[in-house]
Design a protein around this motif. Structure first.
Motif, PDB file in Angstrom:
ATOM      1  N   THR A 175       0.827  -1.213   0.000  1.00  0.00           N
ATOM      2  CA  THR A 175       0.000   0.000   0.000  1.00  0.00           C
ATOM      3  C   THR A 175       0.856   1.256   0.000  1.00  0.00           C
ATOM      4  OG1 THR A 175      -1.899  -1.073   1.046  1.00  0.00           O
ATOM      5  CG2 THR A 175      -1.693   1.309   1.342  1.00  0.00           C
ATOM      6  N   GLU A 176       1.833   1.323   0.892  1.00  0.00           N
ATOM      7  CA  GLU A 176       2.704   2.509   0.927  1.00  0.00           C
ATOM      8  C   GLU A 176       3.527   2.610  -0.353  1.00  0.00           C
ATOM      9  OE1 GLU A 176       6.361   4.631   3.400  1.00  0.00           O
ATOM     10  OE2 GLU A 176       5.670   2.653   4.027  1.00  0.00           O
ATOM     11  N   ALA A 177       4.009   1.478  -0.864  1.00  0.00           N
ATOM     12  CA  ALA A 177       4.807   1.512  -2.094  1.00  0.00           C
ATOM     13  C   ALA A 177       3.975   2.030  -3.263  1.00  0.00           C
ATOM     14  CB  ALA A 177       5.359   0.123  -2.392  1.00  0.00           C
ATOM     15  N   ASN A 178       2.727   1.587  -3.372  1.00  0.00           N
ATOM     16  CA  ASN A 178       1.869   2.084  -4.447  1.00  0.00           C
ATOM     17  C   ASN A 178       1.586   3.573  -4.294  1.00  0.00           C
ATOM     18  OD1 ASN A 178       1.684  -0.396  -5.741  1.00  0.00           O
ATOM     19  ND2 ASN A 178      -0.187  -0.991  -4.682  1.00  0.00           N
ATOM     20  N   HIS A 210       3.398   1.706 -13.921  1.00  0.00           N
ATOM     21  CA  HIS A 210       3.754   1.199 -12.591  1.00  0.00           C
ATOM     22  C   HIS A 210       3.230  -0.232 -12.489  1.00  0.00           C
ATOM     23  CE1 HIS A 210       4.238   0.670  -8.313  1.00  0.00           C
ATOM     24  NE2 HIS A 210       2.935   0.480  -8.161  1.00  0.00           N
ATOM     25  N   ILE A 211       4.040  -1.136 -11.968  1.00  0.00           N
ATOM     26  CA  ILE A 211       3.603  -2.519 -11.789  1.00  0.00           C
ATOM     27  C   ILE A 211       3.579  -2.847 -10.305  1.00  0.00           C
ATOM     28  CG2 ILE A 211       4.099  -4.945 -12.239  1.00  0.00           C
ATOM     29  CD1 ILE A 211       5.376  -4.126 -14.872  1.00  0.00           C
ATOM     30  N   ASP A 212       2.397  -3.207  -9.841  1.00  0.00           N
ATOM     31  CA  ASP A 212       2.227  -3.656  -8.461  1.00  0.00           C
ATOM     32  C   ASP A 212       2.506  -5.160  -8.433  1.00  0.00           C
ATOM     33  OD1 ASP A 212       1.447  -4.424  -5.959  1.00  0.00           O
ATOM     34  OD2 ASP A 212      -0.628  -3.705  -6.119  1.00  0.00           O
ATOM     35  N   ALA A 213       3.737  -5.503  -8.076  1.00  0.00           N
ATOM     36  CA  ALA A 213       4.150  -6.905  -7.981  1.00  0.00           C
ATOM     37  C   ALA A 213       4.352  -7.294  -6.524  1.00  0.00           C
ATOM     38  CB  ALA A 213       5.428  -7.137  -8.788  1.00  0.00           C
ATOM     39  N   ALA A 214       3.503  -6.734  -5.656  1.00  0.00           N
ATOM     40  CA  ALA A 214       3.632  -7.020  -4.231  1.00  0.00           C
ATOM     41  C   ALA A 214       3.602  -8.518  -3.962  1.00  0.00           C
ATOM     42  CB  ALA A 214       2.516  -6.306  -3.458  1.00  0.00           C
ATOM     43  N   TYR A 215       2.707  -9.224  -4.632  1.00  0.00           N
ATOM     44  CA  TYR A 215       2.573 -10.673  -4.443  1.00  0.00           C
ATOM     45  C   TYR A 215       3.542 -11.437  -5.339  1.00  0.00           C
ATOM     46  CZ  TYR A 215      -0.151 -15.157  -4.406  1.00  0.00           C
ATOM     47  OH  TYR A 215      -0.586 -16.457  -4.312  1.00  0.00           O
ATOM     48  N   GLY A 216       3.523 -11.148  -6.620  1.00  0.00           N
ATOM     49  CA  GLY A 216       4.269 -11.971  -7.572  1.00  0.00           C
ATOM     50  C   GLY A 216       5.730 -11.615  -7.760  1.00  0.00           C
ATOM     51  N   THR A 269       6.363  -2.227  -7.301  1.00  0.00           N
ATOM     52  CA  THR A 269       6.116  -2.568  -5.896  1.00  0.00           C
ATOM     53  C   THR A 269       6.447  -4.038  -5.673  1.00  0.00           C
ATOM     54  OG1 THR A 269       4.418  -0.907  -5.491  1.00  0.00           O
ATOM     55  CG2 THR A 269       4.275  -2.914  -4.195  1.00  0.00           C
ATOM     56  N   LEU A 270       7.138  -4.299  -4.576  1.00  0.00           N
ATOM     57  CA  LEU A 270       7.493  -5.659  -4.174  1.00  0.00           C
ATOM     58  C   LEU A 270       7.207  -5.776  -2.679  1.00  0.00           C
ATOM     59  CD1 LEU A 270       9.028  -8.273  -5.220  1.00  0.00           C
ATOM     60  CD2 LEU A 270      11.091  -7.215  -4.321  1.00  0.00           C
ATOM     61  N   ASP A 271       6.766  -6.938  -2.240  1.00  0.00           N
ATOM     62  CA  ASP A 271       6.408  -7.088  -0.833  1.00  0.00           C
ATOM     63  C   ASP A 271       6.920  -8.432  -0.337  1.00  0.00           C
ATOM     64  OD1 ASP A 271       5.330  -6.863   1.641  1.00  0.00           O
ATOM     65  OD2 ASP A 271       3.345  -6.259   0.972  1.00  0.00           O
ATOM     66  N   LEU A 272       7.986  -8.398   0.469  1.00  0.00           N
ATOM     67  CA  LEU A 272       8.615  -9.633   0.918  1.00  0.00           C
ATOM     68  C   LEU A 272       7.992 -10.193   2.190  1.00  0.00           C
ATOM     69  CD1 LEU A 272      12.297  -8.724   0.043  1.00  0.00           C
ATOM     70  CD2 LEU A 272      10.844 -10.400  -1.101  1.00  0.00           C
ATOM     71  N   HIS A 273       6.961  -9.527   2.740  1.00  0.00           N
ATOM     72  CA  HIS A 273       6.218 -10.216   3.799  1.00  0.00           C
ATOM     73  C   HIS A 273       5.024 -10.969   3.223  1.00  0.00           C
ATOM     74  CE1 HIS A 273       4.435  -5.988   4.326  1.00  0.00           C
ATOM     75  NE2 HIS A 273       3.360  -6.708   4.082  1.00  0.00           N
ATOM     76  N   LEU A 332       9.653  -0.321  -2.878  1.00  0.00           N
ATOM     77  CA  LEU A 332       9.344   0.375  -4.114  1.00  0.00           C
ATOM     78  C   LEU A 332      10.650   0.558  -4.875  1.00  0.00           C
ATOM     79  CD1 LEU A 332       7.275   1.861  -5.955  1.00  0.00           C
ATOM     80  CD2 LEU A 332       8.184   3.968  -4.963  1.00  0.00           C
ATOM     81  N   ALA A 333      10.722   0.002  -6.073  1.00  0.00           N
ATOM     82  CA  ALA A 333      11.937   0.077  -6.880  1.00  0.00           C
ATOM     83  C   ALA A 333      11.726   1.000  -8.069  1.00  0.00           C
ATOM     84  CB  ALA A 333      12.350  -1.301  -7.368  1.00  0.00           C
ATOM     85  N   VAL A 334      12.786   1.714  -8.445  1.00  0.00           N
ATOM     86  CA  VAL A 334      12.768   2.611  -9.606  1.00  0.00           C
ATOM     87  C   VAL A 334      14.042   2.362 -10.422  1.00  0.00           C
ATOM     88  CG1 VAL A 334      11.360   4.402  -8.521  1.00  0.00           C
ATOM     89  CG2 VAL A 334      13.849   4.456  -8.245  1.00  0.00           C
ATOM     90  N   PRO A 335      13.996   2.637 -11.732  1.00  0.00           N
ATOM     91  CA  PRO A 335      15.148   2.298 -12.580  1.00  0.00           C
ATOM     92  C   PRO A 335      16.340   3.226 -12.422  1.00  0.00           C
ATOM     93  CG  PRO A 335      13.381   3.260 -13.896  1.00  0.00           C
ATOM     94  CD  PRO A 335      12.832   3.051 -12.528  1.00  0.00           C
ATOM     95  N   HIS A 336      16.113   4.424 -11.918  1.00  0.00           N
ATOM     96  CA  HIS A 336      17.205   5.397 -11.806  1.00  0.00           C
ATOM     97  C   HIS A 336      17.164   6.052 -10.421  1.00  0.00           C
ATOM     98  CE1 HIS A 336      17.665   4.933 -16.122  1.00  0.00           C
ATOM     99  NE2 HIS A 336      16.390   5.216 -16.256  1.00  0.00           N
TER     100      HIS A 336
END
Length: 466
Positions: free
Chosen positions: A154-157, A253-259, A282-286, A298-302
């Motif tokens: 949620t915060e990452a998005n 933007h890709i929400d990949a929190a799960y995948g 977005t990535l979520d390791l929990h 939250l990852a960005v290319p630059h």
């Protein structure tokens, strides 16, 4: 009462050891008393029992450390929905790895605050290494990718939409009906136009509808795709979406929190092809990373993409301190005080390595497919579809939505199983989100037996062992 000891310093570990022993005993005792995936009886029963067993939370005279720990930790464990139980499979609610929980204890004892270098010298350096490493996994072809640690998806998005707004002004978001609710909420919080929601009739973003939306709306436009929906675990067609956004000069933007963690699996990473083409991820390791909450990314290319988050507070990042070489941490989050969540993630990644994490991911997905096979072969159960990641939707055949909802609540009330619910194809389904790599085929068969017993009305309190 003497002054309570502290957790840090050279004396801290000696003070912690007996307390941790009390906590571990209480966790065991509480889980033993619960004897299942969640406590029986429903909300009123659980609340009453908690109040009865814990007593006043602010007594006139303290009960002492061991008594308070034993009482409250036991009560919490006894009343927990325990994701380590194989029949607790409703949500993206991960049973954390023991090593990650142990690392989290160290983070709590040391208590670095990640808002200035002088509060977190080593922790800030570790966080920088970790975020760079994770960003490089997502953006392997850019020279300086970066990432922030967040409280979750949620915060990452929200940060992703904020950064898009700071780049372009009042950006118009386009998402599909399968998108996480945080996208709409983030637009509201940021004062952005309400997202344009396009159909997802098969569970993923409809490409024809996306093309139409991009063609008939003026920029700036931000498309948000999903890699792992909360209802079905499906992944939007990322390459086709990236092609359309490139053609129409929109951002993605890709929400990949799960995948997102599928990146670590050579067997399954192909599902995330074109992830690197997004302007933010977005990535979520929990979730599929087995971390104690929270562990969002939250990852960005630059690296410079994060520049709008810079903030100046002289007591934390004075200009002369920054010029003298002290790292400026305030632009690493919208929060000020925040925990060193990088530690547990780094410990896990180093301990397991790529192959160890891949094994966990592959095993979990294989377990979901085994559950799907059992449902497919069951004479009175219906499978919605093969799992994309680890979410399996099913329901008893020849029943209605009201009965499906009642089955779920019956299992909850008796403390037999925690299953979720999801709407797909205009029907309500039971949802099993499998994230426990220790789940066995027998556990899965037992879960289906509980469901069928609940459906036939055979389950009565105490009649079916947990």
């Amino acid at each position: 009462m003497p002054t309570p000891p502290l957790a840090g310093g050279t004396a801290g570990p000696a003070h912690l050891r007996p307390l941790i022993d009390t906590v571990l005993t209480a966790l065991h005792d509480g889980a033993t008393r619960r004897d299942g995936p969640l406590p029986a009886g429903g909300p009123d029963t659980v609340t009453h029992h908690l109040h009865h067993t814990t007593g006043p939370l602010i007594p006139d005279h303290g009960t002492g450390a061991h008594h308070a720990l034993r009482t409250l930790v036991t009560a919490l464990a006894e009343g927990a929905a325990d994701p380590a139980h194989p029949h607790c499979a409703a949500h993206l609610h991960t049973p954390p790895l023991a090593l990650a929980a142990a690392a989290d204890l160290a983070a709590s004892a040391l208590n670095p605050s990640m808002d200035s270098w002088d509060q977190a010298p080593a922790a800030s350096a570790l966080e920088t290494r970790l975020t760079t490493a994770l960003a490089t996994e997502i953006y392997p072809h850019t020279p300086h990718p970066d990432a922030l640690i967040t409280t979750g998806g949620t915060e990452a998005n929200q940060l992703a939409l904020l950064l898009a707004r700071e780049r372009h002004g009042p950006v118009q978001t386009i998402c599909a009906a399968n998108a996480h609710h945080s996208i709409t909420r983030a637009a509201w919080l940021l004062g952005l136009p309400r997202p344009i929601v396009i159909p997802a009739p098969t569970g993923v973003m409809d490409l024809t509808a996306l093309h139409h939306a991009l063609l008939h709306n003026d920029g700036p436009l931000l498309v948000t795709a999903t890699a792992g929906t909360t209802d079905t675990g499906q992944i939007d067609p990322l390459t086709d979406i990236a092609d359309l956004t490139t053609t129409h000069n929109a951002e993605l933007h890709i929400d990949a929190a799960y995948g997102g963690p599928l990146l670590f699996s050579p067997t399954h990473r192909h599902a995330l092809r074109s992830l690197h083409r997004a302007h933010s991820v977005t990535l979520d390791l929990h979730k599929l990373g087995w971390q104690p909450a929270s562990a969002g990314i939250l990852a960005v290319p630059h690296h410079h993409d994060l520049a709008p988050l810079h903030h100046h507070a002289p007591y934390l990042n004075a200009d002369d301190d920054t010029e003298a070489g002290l790292p400026d941490l305030l632009g690493r989050s919208l929060r000020t005080t925040r925990r060193p969540d990088a530690l547990k993630i780094a410990v896990t990644l180093q301990a397991l390595g790529r192959d160890g994490l891949a094994d966990l991911i592959d095993l979990t997905i294989a377990t979901a497919h085994h559950l799907a096979d059992l449902i497919d072969a069951h004479p009175t159960l219906e499978l919605h579809d093969r799992p994309t990641i680890s979410t399996v939707l099913f329901r008893p055949t020849h029943t209605d939505d009201t009965t499906v909802a009642t089955i779920r609540r019956t299992l909850l009330h008796h403390g037999h199983a925690v299953l979720g619910r999801a709407h797909a194809d205009h029907r309500l389904w039971l949802k099993a989100t499998l994230l426990n790599p220790h789940t066995t085929p027998d556990d899965l068969q037992r879960l289906l037996t509980l469901v069928t017993h609940a459906h036939t009305g055979a389950t009565k309190e105490g009649s079916t062992p947990r």
